[in-house]
Write an enzyme that holds these catalytic residues in place. Structure first.
Site, short mmCIF file in Angstrom:
data_model
loop_
_atom_site.label_atom_id
_atom_site.label_comp_id
_atom_site.label_asym_id
_atom_site.label_seq_id
_atom_site.Cartn_x
_atom_site.Cartn_y
_atom_site.Cartn_z
N PHE A 136 0.86 -1.17 0.00
CA PHE A 136 0.00 0.00 0.00
C PHE A 136 0.90 1.23 0.00
O PHE A 136 1.90 1.27 0.73
CB PHE A 136 -0.89 -0.01 1.25
CG PHE A 136 -1.96 1.04 1.24
CD1 PHE A 136 -3.09 0.87 0.47
CD2 PHE A 136 -1.83 2.19 1.99
CE1 PHE A 136 -4.08 1.84 0.44
CE2 PHE A 136 -2.80 3.17 1.98
CZ PHE A 136 -3.93 3.00 1.20
N ASP A 205 2.70 -5.79 7.95
CA ASP A 205 1.46 -5.01 7.90
C ASP A 205 0.31 -6.00 7.72
O ASP A 205 0.24 -6.71 6.71
CB ASP A 205 1.52 -4.03 6.72
CG ASP A 205 0.30 -3.13 6.61
OD1 ASP A 205 -0.80 -3.56 7.01
OD2 ASP A 205 0.44 -2.00 6.11
N TYR A 230 -10.43 -1.05 11.02
CA TYR A 230 -11.70 -0.67 10.40
C TYR A 230 -12.09 -1.55 9.22
O TYR A 230 -13.14 -1.35 8.62
CB TYR A 230 -11.69 0.80 9.97
CG TYR A 230 -10.47 1.24 9.19
CD1 TYR A 230 -10.31 0.95 7.85
CD2 TYR A 230 -9.46 1.96 9.82
CE1 TYR A 230 -9.21 1.36 7.14
CE2 TYR A 230 -8.35 2.38 9.13
CZ TYR A 230 -8.22 2.08 7.78
OH TYR A 230 -7.10 2.49 7.09
N LYS A 231 -11.29 -2.56 8.91
CA LYS A 231 -11.63 -3.47 7.82
C LYS A 231 -12.34 -4.70 8.41
O LYS A 231 -13.49 -4.61 8.82
CB LYS A 231 -10.38 -3.83 7.03
CG LYS A 231 -9.68 -2.63 6.39
CD LYS A 231 -8.46 -3.06 5.60
CE LYS A 231 -7.62 -1.87 5.13
NZ LYS A 231 -8.32 -0.98 4.20
N ARG A 379 -12.67 -5.00 -7.11
CA ARG A 379 -12.27 -5.67 -5.87
C ARG A 379 -13.51 -6.02 -5.06
O ARG A 379 -14.37 -5.17 -4.81
CB ARG A 379 -11.37 -4.73 -5.05
CG ARG A 379 -10.13 -5.35 -4.52
CD ARG A 379 -9.23 -4.36 -3.82
NE ARG A 379 -9.91 -3.42 -2.95
CZ ARG A 379 -9.39 -2.92 -1.85
NH1 ARG A 379 -8.19 -3.30 -1.46
NH2 ARG A 379 -10.03 -2.03 -1.12
#
Length: 408
Positions: A136, A205, A230-231, A379
Site C-alpha cells: 500500500f 502489515d 476498520y476493515k 475488488r
C-alpha cells in the site's frame, strides 16, 4: 431456480457462522439503489459493517462517561488502560499472547514507529531497509522517510525477491501479509524465517489479513507488526490501529515518537524521557477515546468465534464466487488476479476488467457494493462474519448482467 442459487441456499443453511450476520447493521431493503433483494456489501476489506450494539455503547461513552463522569472516567471507566486492554482483545485474532499489542494512532504512524525501532534494534552496521514494492503506497512513503531519518538505503522488492536480497547489510524488512490490490497472501512463516536467518528484523502489515485468516505472530516469531481495525475487525471509520512488539524485544524497543503516554511515570512530568515497560512503549499521546471504545465494543462480535472457522468460510465463499463468475460472465470478459491456491489467497477477489470503473459504478447502482482500484481492478471483499453464499451468487449474477449492459 438455477443450480447455483440452490447450492447457495444449501451452503447458507449449513453455515455455522450464519447467525453472526444478525449482529451487524446490514441493508434489508433496497430503495432506489438496488433491486428487491437488497444490498450485497462486499467492501468490508475497506470499511467493515457496523456491529448493531455499537451505537448504544458509544452513546453511553458520550452521555454518561464523558457527560456525567467527565475526568473521572480516565479511572472509573477505564479510559487510561484502554490501549493495552483493547490490544489484548485483538491479540488472539492475530495469534499473539496478551501484553504484546497496544492500540492507538493510525496504521501509518505505527508503521513508522515499528520500522524505525526495528532499524535501531538491528544495529549501526546494518545499513539497508527492504520494503515490499507492491505495498500500500503509504507504507512505501513511510519506509522512504524512515530510511532517510536513520541514514539507511531503501530497496523496494517484491516479496518473492526478498529471500535472495537479504544479507548482513539488511536491518529490517517491511512486508504486507496480503496484497491490497490482488488479494495475494504472502508466506509470512517462510519470509519471517528467511529474514531472521539473515539477522534482520521482520515488520508485517496485517491490514488485509487480521480478522480474515490466522496470522500466528507468536508462533512464527514475528518481531513487529501493525494493522488497522476498520476493515475485517469492523471498528468503524478511522478507528485506531495497533502495534505488536514481540515480548522479548520490548525492553529494546526504542520508539522514534516518545510521548508522555509511554513514559514510565506519565504524570511525573519529568523533562527527561524514561520509557514504560512492555508494549506500553508503543503509546505516544492521549488516546482517541471515542473511536477506541467504539472499537472495543465492535470486537465483542468475535466472542466465541474461531479464526479458523472464519478462514474456512472465507475460502469457501471466494471459491464459490469464482465459480459463479465463470458461470455468469462471458469467457475472457474478466480475469481473476487473485491466486487460485488457498495458501496464496486472502479474503478478497480482484478481477481485471478493461472498463472496471464504469462497471463498478453500475454494480453499486444495482446494490452490489465492491470497489475499483486504478486502472482496471474490480475488488470484492468477503467478510465471513456477515457475507453469505447467497450474496456471492447474487454479486456474480449481477456482474454478468452489468457486463452485458456495458458491452451493448
Amino acid at each position: 431456480m438455477s443450480e447455483l442459487v440452490l447450492r447457495a441456499q444449501k451452503l447458507d443453511a449449513a453455515d455455522e457462522l450464519a447467525p453472526l450476520r444478525s449482529r451487524f447493521v446490514l441493508d434489508t431493503a433496497a430503495g432506489d439503489a438496488a433491486d428487491a433483494a437488497g444490498v450485497v456489501y462486499l467492501d468490508g476489506n475497506s470499511l467493515g459493517a457496523l456491529p448493531a450494539h455499537v451505537p448504544g455503547r458509544v452513546e453511553d461513552v458520550v452521555r454518561r462517561q464523558w457527560g456525567e463522569l467527565r475526568i473521572r472516567s480516565w479511572d472509573e471507566s477505564g479510559w487510561w488502560t484502554a490501549p493495552e486492554r483493547i490490544g489484548d482483545r485483538i491479540a488472539p485474532l492475530v495469534g499473539a499472547a496478551r501484553g504484546q499489542i497496544v492500540v492507538g494512532d493510525s496504521t501509518s504512524v505505527n508503521v513508522f514507529k515499528a520500522l524505525v525501532a526495528a532499524v535501531r534494534m538491528a544495529g549501526d552496521d546494518r545499513d539497508e531497509i527492504l520494503v515490499d514494492a507492491t505495498t500500500f503506497p503509504t507504507d512505501g512513503y513511510i519506509a522512504e522517510s524512515a530510511a532517510r531519518m536513520t541514514g539507511r538505503t531503501l530497496r523496494a522488492l517484491t516479496p518473492s525477491q526478498v529471500p535472495s536480497a537479504l544479507s548482513g547489510r539488511t536491518a529490517a524488512v517491511l512486508l504486507n501479509h496480503v496484497d491490497y490490490r490482488s488479494g495475494r497472501l504472502h508466506d509470512l512463516p517462510a519470509l519471517t524465517a528467511a529474514i531472521h536467518a539473515s539477522g534482520a528484523l521482520a515488520v508485517w502489515d496485517l491490514c488485509h489479513s487480521a480478522g480474515a485468516l490466522p496470522v500466528g505472530l507468536d508462533e512464527h516469531g514475528v518481531d513487529l507488526a501493525v494493522g488497522c481495525t476498520y476493515k475485517y475487525l469492523n471498528g468503524g471509520p478511522g478507528s485506531p490501529a495497533y502495534l505488536y512488539v514481540r515480548r522479548d524485544l520490548q525492553d529494546r524497543f526504542d520508539s522514534p515518537l516518545p510521548g508522555w503516554n509511554s513514559h514510565a511515570e506519565p504524570f511525573g512530568m519529568s523533562p527527561s524521557y524514561a520509557p514504560a515497560p512492555g508494549a506500553l512503549r508503543g503509546r505516544v499521546g492521549t488516546p482517541d477515546i471515542l473511536s477506541m471504545l467504539a472499537l472495543e465494543a465492535a470486537l465483542e462480535v468475535w466472542d466465541g468465534v474461531p479464526v479458523s472457522s472464519v478462514r474456512a468460510k472465507s475460502l469457501a465463499l471466494t471459491d464459490f464466487f469464482l465459480e459463479c463468475v465463470a458461470a455468469y460472465t462471458e469467457p475472457g470478459r474478466v480475469a481473476s488476479v487473485t491466486p487460485e491456491p488457498h495458501g496464496e489467497r486472502g479474503s478478497q477477489i480482484a478481477l481485471r476488467c478493461p472498463d472496471a470503473g464504469e462497471v463498478m459504478k453500475r454494480l453499486i447502482a444495482r446494490g452490489v457494493v465492491g470497489d475499483f482500484r486504478h486502472p482496471d481492478i474490480l475488488r470484492f471483499g468477503f467478510t465471513p462474519l456477515y457475507v453469505g453464499f447467497g450474496d456471492a451468487e447474487r454479486a456474480a449474477r449481477v456482474l454478468g448482467e452489468v457486463l452485458g449492459e456495458v458491452l451493448r
